[in-house]
Design a protein around this motif. Sequence first.
Motif, PDB file in Angstrom:
ATOM      1  N   ASP A  21      12.640   2.631  25.248  1.00 54.80           N
ATOM      2  CA  ASP A  21      11.368   3.337  25.355  1.00 54.80           C
ATOM      3  C   ASP A  21      11.455   4.366  26.488  1.00 54.80           C
ATOM      4  OD1 ASP A  21       8.764   4.211  25.676  1.00 54.80           O
ATOM      5  OD2 ASP A  21       8.017   2.297  26.436  1.00 54.80           O
ATOM      6  N   ALA A  22      11.175   5.622  26.167  1.00 52.66           N
ATOM      7  CA  ALA A  22      11.378   6.707  27.132  1.00 52.66           C
ATOM      8  C   ALA A  22      10.551   6.549  28.403  1.00 52.66           C
ATOM      9  CB  ALA A  22      11.050   8.048  26.473  1.00 52.66           C
ATOM     10  N   LEU A  23       9.408   5.866  28.339  1.00 48.45           N
ATOM     11  CA  LEU A  23       8.513   5.798  29.495  1.00 48.45           C
ATOM     12  C   LEU A  23       8.509   4.435  30.176  1.00 48.45           C
ATOM     13  CD1 LEU A  23       5.418   7.779  28.126  1.00 48.45           C
ATOM     14  CD2 LEU A  23       7.522   8.630  29.164  1.00 48.45           C
ATOM     15  N   VAL A  24       9.449   3.549  29.819  1.00 48.28           N
ATOM     16  CA  VAL A  24       9.379   2.189  30.321  1.00 48.28           C
ATOM     17  C   VAL A  24       9.669   2.097  31.823  1.00 48.28           C
ATOM     18  CG1 VAL A  24      11.788   1.528  29.914  1.00 48.28           C
ATOM     19  CG2 VAL A  24       9.984  -0.200  29.742  1.00 48.28           C
ATOM     20  N   ALA A  25      10.445   3.006  32.369  1.00 48.51           N
ATOM     21  CA  ALA A  25      10.808   2.874  33.784  1.00 48.51           C
ATOM     22  C   ALA A  25      10.622   4.149  34.585  1.00 48.51           C
ATOM     23  CB  ALA A  25      12.271   2.423  33.902  1.00 48.51           C
ATOM     24  N   TYR A  26      10.545   5.286  33.927  1.00 53.03           N
ATOM     25  CA  TYR A  26      10.449   6.575  34.621  1.00 53.03           C
ATOM     26  C   TYR A  26       9.398   7.419  33.913  1.00 53.03           C
ATOM     27  CZ  TYR A  26      12.151  10.705  37.173  1.00 53.03           C
ATOM     28  OH  TYR A  26      12.281  11.802  38.003  1.00 53.03           O
ATOM     29  N   ASP A  27       8.612   8.169  34.684  1.00 55.60           N
ATOM     30  CA  ASP A  27       7.543   8.961  34.089  1.00 55.60           C
ATOM     31  C   ASP A  27       8.067  10.338  33.667  1.00 55.60           C
ATOM     32  OD1 ASP A  27       5.252  10.105  33.235  1.00 55.60           O
ATOM     33  OD2 ASP A  27       4.195  10.055  35.153  1.00 55.60           O
ATOM     34  N   TYR A  28       8.501  10.416  32.402  1.00 53.58           N
ATOM     35  CA  TYR A  28       8.917  11.711  31.855  1.00 53.58           C
ATOM     36  C   TYR A  28       7.740  12.460  31.234  1.00 53.58           C
ATOM     37  CZ  TYR A  28      13.654   9.871  32.352  1.00 53.58           C
ATOM     38  OH  TYR A  28      14.822   9.356  32.862  1.00 53.58           O
ATOM     39  N   ALA A  29       6.586  11.780  31.117  1.00 53.02           N
ATOM     40  CA  ALA A  29       5.444  12.397  30.448  1.00 53.02           C
ATOM     41  C   ALA A  29       4.761  13.455  31.321  1.00 53.02           C
ATOM     42  CB  ALA A  29       4.432  11.325  30.046  1.00 53.02           C
ATOM     43  N   GLU A  30       4.542  13.155  32.592  1.00 51.71           N
ATOM     44  CA  GLU A  30       3.814  14.085  33.458  1.00 51.71           C
ATOM     45  C   GLU A  30       4.477  15.465  33.505  1.00 51.71           C
ATOM     46  OE1 GLU A  30       0.970  13.965  34.970  1.00 51.71           O
ATOM     47  OE2 GLU A  30       0.404  11.863  34.695  1.00 51.71           O
ATOM     48  N   PRO A  31       5.796  15.556  33.762  1.00 51.05           N
ATOM     49  CA  PRO A  31       6.406  16.886  33.791  1.00 51.05           C
ATOM     50  C   PRO A  31       6.355  17.605  32.445  1.00 51.05           C
ATOM     51  CG  PRO A  31       8.084  15.167  33.991  1.00 51.05           C
ATOM     52  CD  PRO A  31       6.772  14.509  34.148  1.00 51.05           C
ATOM     53  N   LEU A  32       6.439  16.846  31.355  1.00 53.27           N
ATOM     54  CA  LEU A  32       6.402  17.488  30.048  1.00 53.27           C
ATOM     55  C   LEU A  32       5.005  18.043  29.752  1.00 53.27           C
ATOM     56  CD1 LEU A  32       7.579  18.293  27.377  1.00 53.27           C
ATOM     57  CD2 LEU A  32       7.153  15.993  26.524  1.00 53.27           C
ATOM     58  N   TYR A  33       3.975  17.241  29.967  1.00 52.02           N
ATOM     59  CA  TYR A  33       2.619  17.726  29.715  1.00 52.02           C
ATOM     60  C   TYR A  33       2.296  18.914  30.628  1.00 52.02           C
ATOM     61  CZ  TYR A  33       1.210  14.011  26.503  1.00 52.02           C
ATOM     62  OH  TYR A  33       1.089  13.197  25.407  1.00 52.02           O
ATOM     63  N   ARG A  34       2.796  18.866  31.864  1.00 49.79           N
ATOM     64  CA  ARG A  34       2.599  20.002  32.789  1.00 49.79           C
ATOM     65  C   ARG A  34       3.255  21.251  32.228  1.00 49.79           C
ATOM     66  NH1 ARG A  34       1.639  23.812  35.156  1.00 49.79           N
ATOM     67  NH2 ARG A  34       1.608  24.261  37.397  1.00 49.79           N
ATOM     68  N   ALA A  35       4.448  21.097  31.681  1.00 48.89           N
ATOM     69  CA  ALA A  35       5.161  22.242  31.113  1.00 48.89           C
ATOM     70  C   ALA A  35       4.439  22.791  29.884  1.00 48.89           C
ATOM     71  CB  ALA A  35       6.589  21.835  30.741  1.00 48.89           C
TER      72      ALA A  35
END
Length: 605
Positions: free
Chosen positions: A309-323
Amino acid sequence: MIDTEKTGGKIALLRKEKGLTGEKLAALLDVSPQAISKWENGKCLPETSLLPALANTLGCSIDSLLMPRELFILEAVYTDGCTHIPVTGFIDSFVRGNELSITICSPFIGEQIESSRLKLLTVKYQTPDGIFFTYALQNETLHIAASRKGENFEKNFHEKLHIIGAYYGNEKEYSSAMTKIRHYEYFDWEEIPVNHETFPSSTSSDDTEYLLLVYLSGNGIHAISCAENSSLQYDHGRTFLRLKDTSKCILPDIMPLAWGMGMDCTWAGALYAALTYMGEPCTYQQLMGLSGACYRICFTDIWDFSCTDALVAYDYAEPLYRALGYTPIWADRLDKEQRKEERLAIMEDIRNGKPVLAINLRVAPEWGVITGYLDNGRFLLCRTYFDQEIYDQWEKKDCEDRQITFDDRGGYLVNDFWPFLIIHFGPSVEKRSPAENFKASLLILADSFRAESRGSYYQGKQAYEAWIDSLSEDSLFDCTADEENAERRLCVNDCMLVNLIDARRCASGYIRRNLHLLPEAFHAQLQKLADNYGSIYESLTSFREKVTLMSGKEIFYNQCRANGVSTAALRKEQIQLLKEILMLEQENCSIADTLNAGLQLPAEG
């Protein structure tokens, strides 16, 4: 004398209007397709015995087929905008000398519509100049002549709907509402609220009032009536109007999801499906790169499927939504008393044309897209990566147990579970430039590789080391001692490989496509990054292909249950491969550090 060419042309035109192929019409009349072709090409006329069935099938009179004239009624509908009664053949029978002149009322039409709504007749007709549309309200005279044009829709054939008539009131008293409609069209409303504020009511009427709209769309003329205190909605492409059903809302044609389609990160894949529906220009690879998920690796030595799961340990969502220019709004592990409010938030987003991302919608904790709702949100509709493999069995269950048909669901499946993590597209924020997004991605590369473990999940360098150590424990993979747990580890291992292959393919492609955004002095280092990720992708792909069964349906370990030596040998080969890949990953992290320093970017955290 009967003109065979004109008769053939009428047959062809009416057949197409009815949506029939030549073969289908032939089957209905019990003749050969060649006979239909001969009629339509004007080579011969239908046999006299076939004329009644032919005219009935095409919805016209025999005389209108055989008698040469220039005015031909293609479709006529008597309606109150709610009930629609086809009267094509009847109206066409009143054409005289290429003209039609009739007064619209139920006694003349011979049909009664029991409602207080305003009645009208809509007509689609053909003359030598083309196909035209017109209408007349009750008690009005409709006059059509071959030499006069009605509402010509040929030039607008592929455009959005065009309202040609608007009335507010009822059959007792009504007035034109076109000025109001033109005013509201200026603002591009997605729906038209029908009430006494938007359409002022008559002071003398105490009865229910309605908004009646007559519009052109596609290749037809349409009428729709909406009672006060309700709403009309445009469809997603503004090609037709419908009554707003507040108990359900379905976003149409959101793309299917499945593994093996080049989008094996379910979070990024679900996000890509949602953004594509919303008309956002992006690719799956771009989303993986902008988020930094293309550099990720996560592992837990309890061999949990959630490590993928891409978000299980590191927050990759915040930078993507910001972009992307959005603020993510999270709903994380809500208590039951919080679900009602969240359900309303989901429904509001769906009504506003915004899909919602969620995990654990069906079968297992993987990401999917909430695509709509039914029964005031009691059922959520979704796209998930499990749809293809379970569609048939759940199609029957949804129809029988839940009393929800295929059409009710718009082709989607109903969720099994309340998702434990939900992400909404929140308010818009200012987007960063492509160069700034690329620089941010390089920061994530280095930061995620050095990230500390989160709970039982190792990341980056630690994930590789923990994965290698666990593969070295032969006892964990002894199918004879503990078949269930051994097979679970083998399956998780394969999922790890699949996700790593997918991520590193995206990393290599993302860097290659964006290195031009940075000064030329950095291109050689960026190219080295891309080459290293490309090499990782190729070596992992080659290894997995080597040890996968020919069927491609079972991972290589399952064929080795009775041969522990072979299994141990393959694990040893994988361990050596992962050690080599770790060296390349460490080199890439060092390159990213150099690039970040040269670009004067602050370290994350």
